[in-house]
Design a protein around this motif. Structure first.
Motif, PDB file in Angstrom:
ATOM      1  N   LYS A   2      59.881  69.606 -64.742  1.00  0.00           N
ATOM      2  CA  LYS A   2      59.897  70.372 -63.494  1.00  0.00           C
ATOM      3  C   LYS A   2      59.321  71.773 -63.743  1.00  0.00           C
ATOM      4  O   LYS A   2      59.404  72.311 -64.842  1.00  0.00           O
ATOM      5  CB  LYS A   2      61.326  70.521 -62.980  1.00  0.00           C
ATOM      6  N   SER A   3      58.780  72.360 -62.692  1.00  0.00           N
ATOM      7  CA  SER A   3      58.212  73.711 -62.798  1.00  0.00           C
ATOM      8  C   SER A   3      59.242  74.710 -63.306  1.00  0.00           C
ATOM      9  O   SER A   3      58.953  75.536 -64.169  1.00  0.00           O
ATOM     10  CB  SER A   3      57.684  74.185 -61.444  1.00  0.00           C
ATOM     11  N   GLN A  14      58.324  83.653 -62.225  1.00  0.00           N
ATOM     12  CA  GLN A  14      57.698  82.970 -61.099  1.00  0.00           C
ATOM     13  C   GLN A  14      56.449  83.710 -60.650  1.00  0.00           C
ATOM     14  O   GLN A  14      55.450  83.091 -60.291  1.00  0.00           O
ATOM     15  CB  GLN A  14      58.692  82.827 -59.957  1.00  0.00           C
ATOM     16  N   GLN A  41      56.280  80.840 -52.956  1.00  0.00           N
ATOM     17  CA  GLN A  41      55.948  79.417 -53.058  1.00  0.00           C
ATOM     18  C   GLN A  41      56.523  78.834 -54.343  1.00  0.00           C
ATOM     19  O   GLN A  41      57.146  77.767 -54.326  1.00  0.00           O
ATOM     20  CB  GLN A  41      54.435  79.222 -53.038  1.00  0.00           C
ATOM     21  N   VAL A  42      56.314  79.524 -55.442  1.00  0.00           N
ATOM     22  CA  VAL A  42      56.830  79.048 -56.734  1.00  0.00           C
ATOM     23  C   VAL A  42      58.349  78.986 -56.684  1.00  0.00           C
ATOM     24  O   VAL A  42      58.960  78.025 -57.164  1.00  0.00           O
ATOM     25  CB  VAL A  42      56.344  79.952 -57.891  1.00  0.00           C
ATOM     26  N   GLN A  44      60.229  78.414 -54.110  1.00  0.00           N
ATOM     27  CA  GLN A  44      60.625  77.239 -53.326  1.00  0.00           C
ATOM     28  C   GLN A  44      60.419  75.949 -54.115  1.00  0.00           C
ATOM     29  O   GLN A  44      61.238  75.028 -54.040  1.00  0.00           O
ATOM     30  CB  GLN A  44      59.836  77.198 -52.019  1.00  0.00           C
ATOM     31  N   TRP A  45      59.341  75.852 -54.888  1.00  0.00           N
ATOM     32  CA  TRP A  45      59.116  74.667 -55.722  1.00  0.00           C
ATOM     33  C   TRP A  45      60.217  74.542 -56.770  1.00  0.00           C
ATOM     34  O   TRP A  45      60.732  73.462 -57.008  1.00  0.00           O
ATOM     35  CB  TRP A  45      57.766  74.723 -56.415  1.00  0.00           C
ATOM     36  N   CYS A  46      60.568  75.676 -57.385  1.00  0.00           N
ATOM     37  CA  CYS A  46      61.581  75.651 -58.440  1.00  0.00           C
ATOM     38  C   CYS A  46      62.969  75.319 -57.904  1.00  0.00           C
ATOM     39  O   CYS A  46      63.758  74.668 -58.582  1.00  0.00           O
ATOM     40  CB  CYS A  46      61.606  76.989 -59.177  1.00  0.00           C
ATOM     41  N   ARG A  50      60.881  73.069 -51.320  1.00  0.00           N
ATOM     42  CA  ARG A  50      59.532  72.650 -50.928  1.00  0.00           C
ATOM     43  C   ARG A  50      58.853  72.027 -52.131  1.00  0.00           C
ATOM     44  O   ARG A  50      59.249  72.255 -53.262  1.00  0.00           O
ATOM     45  CB  ARG A  50      58.707  73.846 -50.449  1.00  0.00           C
ATOM     46  N   ARG A  51      57.793  71.287 -51.842  1.00  0.00           N
ATOM     47  CA  ARG A  51      57.004  70.666 -52.908  1.00  0.00           C
ATOM     48  C   ARG A  51      55.551  71.084 -52.759  1.00  0.00           C
ATOM     49  O   ARG A  51      55.066  71.227 -51.635  1.00  0.00           O
ATOM     50  CB  ARG A  51      57.086  69.146 -52.810  1.00  0.00           C
ATOM     51  N   PRO A  52      54.851  71.227 -53.894  1.00  0.00           N
ATOM     52  CA  PRO A  52      53.412  71.511 -53.809  1.00  0.00           C
ATOM     53  C   PRO A  52      52.680  70.243 -53.410  1.00  0.00           C
ATOM     54  O   PRO A  52      52.423  69.372 -54.230  1.00  0.00           O
ATOM     55  CB  PRO A  52      53.055  71.961 -55.223  1.00  0.00           C
ATOM     56  N   SER A  74      57.337  66.659 -59.133  1.00  0.00           N
ATOM     57  CA  SER A  74      57.896  67.297 -57.941  1.00  0.00           C
ATOM     58  C   SER A  74      58.685  66.326 -57.077  1.00  0.00           C
ATOM     59  O   SER A  74      59.307  66.724 -56.109  1.00  0.00           O
ATOM     60  CB  SER A  74      56.767  67.889 -57.090  1.00  0.00           C
TER      61      SER A  74
END
Length: 87
Positions: A2-3, A14, A41-42, A44-46, A50-52, A74
């Motif tokens: 995962k990121s 981030q 954005q990063v 939210q991904w972490c 949200r997903r990229p 993701s």
């Protein structure tokens, strides 16, 4: 990976990851419209909120992490062997 795990293992922020992704996107498409990734954005991904989803960003993440974070990472997909995938 995962990121968030990638950033933790590298002791990176981030914001640094967002800047790195922006650089990768600009390198990959120098003539196109500049694309900027922001820290939110990063974040939210972490956090998983949200997903990229764009192919462009997924490929940039893969490239920026040296393949350690893949597009499938993701999506909490199960790891399948070749035989299981064919079933």
């Amino acid at each position: 990976m995962k990121s968030k795990d990638y950033l933790s293992a590298r002791e990176s922020t981030q914001q640094a990851f967002a800047d790195n992704l922006t650089d990768v996107l600009r390198r990959r498409n120098p003539a196109g419209k500049p694309r900027r990734i922001v820290k939110q954005q990063v974040q939210q991904w972490c956090s998983g909120t949200r997903r990229p989803l764009s192919d462009e960003i997924a490929v940039a993440i893969f490239e920026a992490t040296g393949g350690q974070v893949t597009p499938n990472d993701s999506f909490d997909l199960p790891v399948l062997s070749a035989g299981e995938a064919a079933e």
